[in-house]
Structures are given as C-alpha cells and as structure tokens.
Design a protein around this motif. Structure first.
Motif, PDB file in Angstrom:
ATOM      1  N   THR A  65      32.053  31.776  54.379  1.00 35.54           N
ATOM      2  CA  THR A  65      31.430  33.019  54.860  1.00 35.54           C
ATOM      3  C   THR A  65      30.695  33.680  53.698  1.00 35.54           C
ATOM      4  O   THR A  65      31.315  34.158  52.740  1.00 35.54           O
ATOM      5  CB  THR A  65      32.503  33.989  55.409  1.00 35.54           C
ATOM      6  N   ASP A  66      29.367  33.665  53.774  1.00 36.34           N
ATOM      7  CA  ASP A  66      28.528  34.273  52.721  1.00 36.34           C
ATOM      8  C   ASP A  66      29.004  33.905  51.318  1.00 36.34           C
ATOM      9  O   ASP A  66      29.199  34.778  50.460  1.00 36.34           O
ATOM     10  CB  ASP A  66      28.487  35.802  52.890  1.00 36.34           C
ATOM     11  N   GLY A  94      34.849  33.776  49.525  1.00 39.61           N
ATOM     12  CA  GLY A  94      34.212  33.479  50.814  1.00 39.61           C
ATOM     13  C   GLY A  94      34.620  32.125  51.374  1.00 39.61           C
ATOM     14  O   GLY A  94      34.316  31.811  52.529  1.00 39.61           O
ATOM     15  N   ALA A  98      25.849  24.143  59.193  1.00 44.39           N
ATOM     16  CA  ALA A  98      26.072  24.991  58.008  1.00 44.39           C
ATOM     17  C   ALA A  98      24.725  25.300  57.373  1.00 44.39           C
ATOM     18  O   ALA A  98      23.826  24.457  57.358  1.00 44.39           O
ATOM     19  CB  ALA A  98      26.964  24.262  57.004  1.00 44.39           C
ATOM     20  N   ASN A 130      27.032  29.364  54.510  1.00 40.96           N
ATOM     21  CA  ASN A 130      27.853  29.698  55.672  1.00 40.96           C
ATOM     22  C   ASN A 130      28.096  28.444  56.493  1.00 40.96           C
ATOM     23  O   ASN A 130      27.216  27.585  56.591  1.00 40.96           O
ATOM     24  CB  ASN A 130      27.141  30.742  56.549  1.00 40.96           C
TER      25      ASN A 130
END
Ligand SMILES: Cc1cc2nc3c(=O)[nH]c(=O)nc-3n(C[C@H](O)[C@H](O)[C@H](O)COP(=O)(O)OP(=O)(O)OC[C@H]3O[C@@H](n4cnc5c(N)ncnc54)[C@H](O)[C@@H]3O)c2cc1C
Length: 386
Positions: free
Chosen positions: A213-214, A190, A140, A152
C-alpha cells in the motif's frame, strides 16, 4: 549413469555432491519433523560452507569477482544439490548473471553483490491472485510521484520472504503502458503480510501473501531501462526453468538409487523384490527417463553456453522444465510404490520427494503454460527454430 561432461563440470559435480552428502543430507529428517527448520548453528554452518565453495558466485561475472561458470557447470552443481529434500540447499542467496545487465551500479552495490557474500537474500513478488499464470496481466502498479514511485498491489506465493531482506517486485507502469521490476526492502513501510498459508512440502522458506500500500521507493529502485518490460523476468524464468530441470535430475537419481537399494534388500516370497518383473519395469522406466532428462538438461545448458538464439533457448528451457518435472513426478510416484507402506512415511525420502516435486509442475510457469510456449514457438519458428 555417465553422460559426457567437461572436466570442469565433473569437478563441480564432485564438489557439490560432497557438500550435499556431508552438510545437507544428514539433516533432512530433522528438518522434516521440525517444520523445515534446522538449528541456527547448522543453518549458519551450511551457508558459510556454500559461500566458501563459491556457490553464491557461480553465475556472477568475473569482472564483479564472481566465478562466471558455464551453465553446464551450474547445472552439474544444482543437479547434486537437487538430491536433497526439504530445500536445505536454499541456504545461500543466488546472484544471477542477468542482474548484472539489469541493475545500476548502485543497485548492484546495495543488493546484488552483498548476496554473493551472504549479506542480502532475495525473494520474487510477481504472481497475483487474479492473472495467475498470465504474468503480462498483473495489476500491481508503480506510479511516479516526484522523485519516487508508489508501489501498490497484492502479491501471492512470495517464496522465502520470511528469510529474505529484499524483494524483486513486478509492477505495471500505467503511464508507460509497460512493466518493470523494482527492488524493495522487505521491511519497507506499506508492505504487510496478509496470509502465510501452509503448503504440501515442509520447508523453512514460506510462501506468504503480501499487500503493498503506497510503498514509496526512489526512482533509482526501478530495474532496467524504459522499454525493458518483462525482459529480465524472462531471463529469470529461463534460469529457473533450467535449474528446475537440474534439481529434478538429482532428485530422480537419488530416488532411483534408494528404491533400487531397497528392492535389492527386501525379500518377498524368498527372493529380492528387485527380481520381480513388476518392480523391474518401474525401475527400468525410471532409469530410462532419467537418461533422457539428463541429456536434455545438459544440452540446453550447453546451448546457453554457446550463446544460441535466445528465443530458441527460451523454448528449450520450457521443454526441460516441462519434461523433467513430469518425469520426476512419475519417478517419485514409482519410488513410493516400490517402498510400499514405508514409502508413505515422512522419514522416507520417496515420501518427501513425492510431495516436494509436485510444485515443479506448477511454479515458474505450469506444465500447461510451458506447453503453450513450446507450441507457439513451433508454429512461429518451426522445429528448426527451437
Ligand atoms: C509453493 C509455491 C511457491 C511459489 N513461489 C513464487 C514466488 O516466489 N514468486 C512468484 O511470483 N510466484 C510464486 N509462485 C506462483 C506460481 O508461479 C504460480 O502458482 C503459477 O505460475 C500458476 O499460477 P496460479 O497459481 O495463479 O494458477 P492459475 O493461473 O490460476 O492456473 C490454474 C490452472 O489453469 C491452467 N492454466 C492457466 N492458464 C492457462 C492457459 N492459458 N491455458 C491452459 N491452461 C491454463 C494452469 O496450468 C493451472 O493448471 C509460487 C507458487 C507456489 C505453489
């Protein structure tokens, strides 16, 4: 089984025992038969009482309004709470002392101090499917983007995420060649739960898998300073490993007491089961191992209170986690055997502990990883350095 304890530790032991007996124990079977869940009003009552007793503040510095209890007292509390199955003692959040070294004033205000009041609840997103036990190899990432970081990665087994308000997220910092923890709200855009597997125990706390995610967090969400790396994650591991020892001692005591009571009442061939030598061996070995486990756990707690060398303490916490979790599994297995078919019923405490204690040999570093830590420490520093 009395071992030397300070007056304060005895007082906390009594308080925690009364709380466990009155608030938690009567609800174990109800939780077991209901996917680990209790009615909301019982949950709320248990949490409120835990906060009133100060359990959320036991490891909080006095300068922040906490109790700053010695580890000996904290172990005495968690040992008694460990007598209860179905993780019913997880009904309150735990602000820990390392957080006050690691976090900025703003982070303390937003996340840590509200934990003490029961207004925020934590969970830890560290483990990933690839590196697994090798936390140093996590994939990550947290990448700087102006005044923010973008998080992420995929995190597995995020315990209590279904009940938590925020996560401690461990990420690599590719630009610095280091790692850091980040504080992030569980509902931040996210973050997506991609799996929620069932596990052996029956807990209201789940262990879902999350995809990040972002996920945009401000630079201020980063915990600690540049170069701190995994120092705070290690602080957390030490604390948890010692408390696994404490909880496991409590579980062992309850198992031995219940199995002894059963063996004393159960008549086989006209005599109590407790008079059979085969059963006496199971009980005697269990009591003896618990004696060693308790001495070891309290000794490590006192080493922390004395401020002993941190590396030596780290190794001792690994020894406690390794030894006591394995003892507890042996004792749970013997208790099931003593209860016979009754010990295989989910309404029986031995059956529940038999399943529940298994994970203590896995999480917070498996038994194999604890052995690696202990052996490396032995080779580097010798027996006197442990
Ligand atoms: C119910 C549950 C809750 C959890 N909660 C959390 C949580 O809240 N947050 C979090 O971040 N993680 C959590 N974990 C993850 C837990 O810490 C990991 O499962 C554990 O560290 C082991 O990693 P792994 O499962 O990937 O096993 P692996 O690393 O794949 O290990 C598999 C086997 O290989 C052995 N092994 C691995 N490396 C070595 C080696 N170098 N030498 C010898 N043997 C080795 C292991 O001991 C094990 O027997 C949880 C796990 C469970 C089951």
């Amino acid at each position: 089984m009395q071992i030397p304890l300070s007056d304060d530790a005895r007082r906390w032991q009594r308080i925690a025992r009364e709380y466990a007996d009155e608030y938690l124990l009567p609800h174990e079977v109800e939780a077991e038969l209901n996917e680990g869940e209790l009615p909301d009003e019982i949950d709320a009552r248990n949490k409120k009482r835990a906060i009133e007793l100060g359990f959320t503040a036991i490891d909080v510095p006095k300068s922040y309004g906490g109790l700053e209890l010695p580890m000996e007292c904290q172990v005495a509390i968690w040992e008694q709470l460990g007598r209860v199955t179905n993780a019913l003692s997880w009904c309150f959040p735990e602000a820990q002392s390392w957080m006050f070294d690691a976090c900025s004033d703003a982070q303390l205000e937003q996340y840590v101090l509200p934990m003490m009041r029961g207004e925020q609840k934590e969970c830890y997103a560290i483990t990933e499917s690839g590196p697994g036990s090798d936390v140093a190899a996590i994939q990550a990432t947290a990448v700087r983007d102006g005044d923010d970081y973008l998080l992420n990665g995929e995190k597995w087994f995020v315990t209590s995420a279904n009940l938590a308000t925020f996560m401690w997220f461990q990420a690599k910092l590719p630009e610095e060649g280091d790692q850091a923890l980040f504080l992030v709200d569980v509902d931040a855009p996210g973050i997506k739960m991609i799996a929620n597997p069932k596990f052996s125990h029956t807990y209201a706390s789940h262990h879902p898998t999350y995809l990040f995610t972002d996920v945009r967090v401000p630079v201020a969400a980063r915990v600690g300073r540049s170069g701190d790396g995994m120092a705070y994650t290690h602080s957390w591991f030490r604390h948890e490993r010692l408390m696994i020892g404490a909880r496991s001692c409590g579980a062992c005591a309850r198992l031995i007491e219940e199995a002894t009571a059963f063996a004393s009442e159960r008549i086989i061939d006209g005599a109590p089961l407790a008079e059979k030598q085969a059963i006496q061996i199971l009980l005697a070995d269990s009591a003896t191992e618990l004696y060693a486990a308790r001495l070891m756990t309290y000794d490590a707690a006192r080493a922390a209170d004395r401020g002993d060398d941190l590396k030596a303490l780290h190794t001792r916490c690994s020894m406690v986690k390794l030894y006591v979790s394995e003892v507890a599994n042996r004792i749970a297995d013997r208790a099931v055997q003593i209860f016979g078919g009754r010990g295989y019923m989910r309404e029986n405490v031995a059956e529940r502990f038999f399943r529940e204690l298994r994970v203590d040999r896995i999480w917070e570093g498996t038994s194999e990883i604890q052995r690696l830590i202990i052996a490396r420490s032995l080779v580097k520093r010798g027996l006197d350095g442990m």
